[in-house]
Design a protein around this motif. Sequence first.
Motif, short mmCIF file in Angstrom:
data_model
loop_
_atom_site.label_atom_id
_atom_site.label_comp_id
_atom_site.label_asym_id
_atom_site.label_seq_id
_atom_site.Cartn_x
_atom_site.Cartn_y
_atom_site.Cartn_z
N PRO A 1 10.51 25.93 6.55
CA PRO A 1 10.93 25.66 5.18
C PRO A 1 9.75 25.38 4.25
CG PRO A 1 11.29 23.74 6.58
CD PRO A 1 10.88 24.86 7.49
N ASP A 2 9.88 25.83 3.01
CA ASP A 2 8.85 25.59 2.00
C ASP A 2 9.31 24.49 1.05
OD1 ASP A 2 7.01 27.65 2.79
OD2 ASP A 2 8.44 29.12 1.97
N LEU A 3 8.38 23.67 0.63
CA LEU A 3 8.69 22.61 -0.31
C LEU A 3 8.85 23.16 -1.72
CD1 LEU A 3 6.06 19.96 0.86
CD2 LEU A 3 8.54 19.69 1.05
N THR A 4 9.75 22.56 -2.48
CA THR A 4 9.80 22.81 -3.92
C THR A 4 8.74 21.93 -4.59
OG1 THR A 4 11.44 21.06 -4.26
CG2 THR A 4 12.27 23.28 -3.81
N ASP A 5 8.57 22.11 -5.90
CA ASP A 5 7.64 21.24 -6.63
C ASP A 5 8.06 19.78 -6.51
OD1 ASP A 5 6.06 23.34 -7.45
OD2 ASP A 5 7.08 23.60 -9.38
N LYS A 6 9.38 19.53 -6.50
CA LYS A 6 9.87 18.16 -6.38
C LYS A 6 9.56 17.60 -4.99
CE LYS A 6 13.54 18.47 -9.84
NZ LYS A 6 14.98 18.33 -10.13
N GLY A 7 9.67 18.44 -3.98
CA GLY A 7 9.33 18.01 -2.63
C GLY A 7 7.86 17.65 -2.51
N ARG A 8 7.02 18.48 -3.11
CA ARG A 8 5.57 18.19 -3.07
C ARG A 8 5.25 16.90 -3.81
NH1 ARG A 8 5.28 23.90 -2.92
NH2 ARG A 8 5.71 24.08 -5.14
N GLN A 9 5.93 16.66 -4.93
CA GLN A 9 5.69 15.43 -5.70
C GLN A 9 6.07 14.20 -4.88
OE1 GLN A 9 7.01 15.37 -9.93
NE2 GLN A 9 7.31 17.57 -9.69
N VAL A 10 7.20 14.28 -4.18
CA VAL A 10 7.64 13.14 -3.37
C VAL A 10 6.59 12.81 -2.32
CG1 VAL A 10 9.31 12.42 -1.61
CG2 VAL A 10 10.11 13.46 -3.72
N LEU A 11 6.06 13.82 -1.63
CA LEU A 11 5.07 13.57 -0.59
C LEU A 11 3.73 13.12 -1.18
CD1 LEU A 11 5.85 16.50 1.87
CD2 LEU A 11 6.14 14.06 2.29
N GLU A 12 3.35 13.66 -2.32
CA GLU A 12 2.10 13.24 -2.96
C GLU A 12 2.17 11.77 -3.36
OE1 GLU A 12 1.68 16.03 -6.11
OE2 GLU A 12 1.00 17.67 -4.79
N ARG A 13 3.33 11.36 -3.89
CA ARG A 13 3.49 9.96 -4.27
C ARG A 13 3.52 9.07 -3.03
NH1 ARG A 13 7.90 9.78 -9.31
NH2 ARG A 13 6.81 11.28 -10.66
N ALA A 14 4.20 9.54 -1.98
CA ALA A 14 4.27 8.74 -0.75
C ALA A 14 2.87 8.50 -0.19
CB ALA A 14 5.14 9.46 0.28
N GLN A 15 2.00 9.49 -0.28
CA GLN A 15 0.64 9.32 0.21
C GLN A 15 -0.09 8.20 -0.53
OE1 GLN A 15 -1.84 10.77 2.49
NE2 GLN A 15 0.10 11.02 3.57
N LYS A 16 0.30 7.97 -1.76
CA LYS A 16 -0.32 6.91 -2.58
C LYS A 16 0.45 5.58 -2.45
CE LYS A 16 -1.68 10.38 -6.02
NZ LYS A 16 -1.47 10.85 -7.40
N GLY A 17 1.51 5.59 -1.65
CA GLY A 17 2.32 4.37 -1.50
C GLY A 17 3.23 4.17 -2.71
N ASP A 18 3.47 5.23 -3.46
CA ASP A 18 4.32 5.16 -4.66
C ASP A 18 5.69 5.75 -4.29
OD1 ASP A 18 5.57 5.30 -7.10
OD2 ASP A 18 4.15 6.75 -8.00
N TRP A 19 6.71 4.89 -4.27
CA TRP A 19 8.05 5.32 -3.87
C TRP A 19 8.95 5.67 -5.06
CZ3 TRP A 19 7.99 6.61 0.92
CH2 TRP A 19 7.25 5.88 1.86
#
Length: 378
Positions: free
Chosen positions: A354-372
Amino acid sequence: MLEVLRFWFTKDLKYVKGKPCKPYNSCLGEFFRCNWDAEDNAPRIDTKSLIAASSGNASSASSFKSAKNGGGDPRSASSLSVVQSAANPTGPTVRISYLTEQTSHHPPVSAFYVSCPEKGLHARGFDQISAKFTGTAIKVSPGEHNLGIFITLERRNNETYQLKHPAAHLGGILRGSLSVSVGDFAYITCPQTKLKAILHYIEDGWLGRAQNKVEGVIFKYDPDKDDKMRIKDVPDSDVVARLGGAWKDRVVFTLGPKPLDSHPPEKQITIIDLNPLNVAPKSIPPKEKQAENESLTLWGGVTDAILSKQFSKATNVKIELEEKQREKARERERKNETWKPVFFDQATDKRGTPDLTDKGRQVLERAQKGDWSLEGII
């Protein structure tokens, strides 16, 4: 390949140290996200150094991490197993972020994505199982959309490993004491390196204590002619390494085509020892940051009722929740609407990736920063 196999033997640690239980029936669009902050201390498996060490080259032998067993298991004199991360790590840590979404209800399929930018790693796949009652146990096999876990090493020209799951059996139903056993083959392939691993999980007999034995081989293969499906079919000239042990305990490996048991214990290297390991704790979004269709919130009422042993209430809450999902499905049908995942491009696909959508990528990018926060995403 050996380090991928080391991961493979740890991924089912929850079934080794915990008890299997019936999961909730995921709702369409339900999602879950979390982080793991793990100590960055996994020994590197350098086969060149291992070969040099076996030939007696002292300087090369000291270049790989070898842990003497002391009074422990004498089956191998050195270990390249991972160690348990401390509850409060004092050394360097690496963050792994995870996102999964229920992308299909008929059939039930979840897409998942694991991201570790610091190490240049990601993993993805579709989670789907097929269950069949065999009379005394339940046989759980990968569903048609579950082609395994795809691990990509971004810094090695996107070298990708496909890890195909074996079938498992859930036994002890009649006794009321559930247990997991495996009697099947698992396959791990990497077309770029032209290496393949076959793992044979040996089914336990009816009598005696469960052995949970596994044996395996890593060998050179032709991705365009992938026809070796049994260990006995692999010619010695193609063998790179052999493995053996108990998948719920300890697994060792040796380099070269010689049978594992022909090597003395000091030449058998532990790739994984599960005995000192426990499931790593995860970091999850605080309740106020969770969406209503996030797993912990969506099923929170059922979970609370079960934990307080109010089982009738749990059943009623579950029924209400499932009826809401059916009503949403009827509403989409009336409006002739097709449901689409939010975080993944497709509900299922034939590639298994499966490929991430832009929203999926944003969720993971924020999670990496500890931003939920999900503000601006959903």
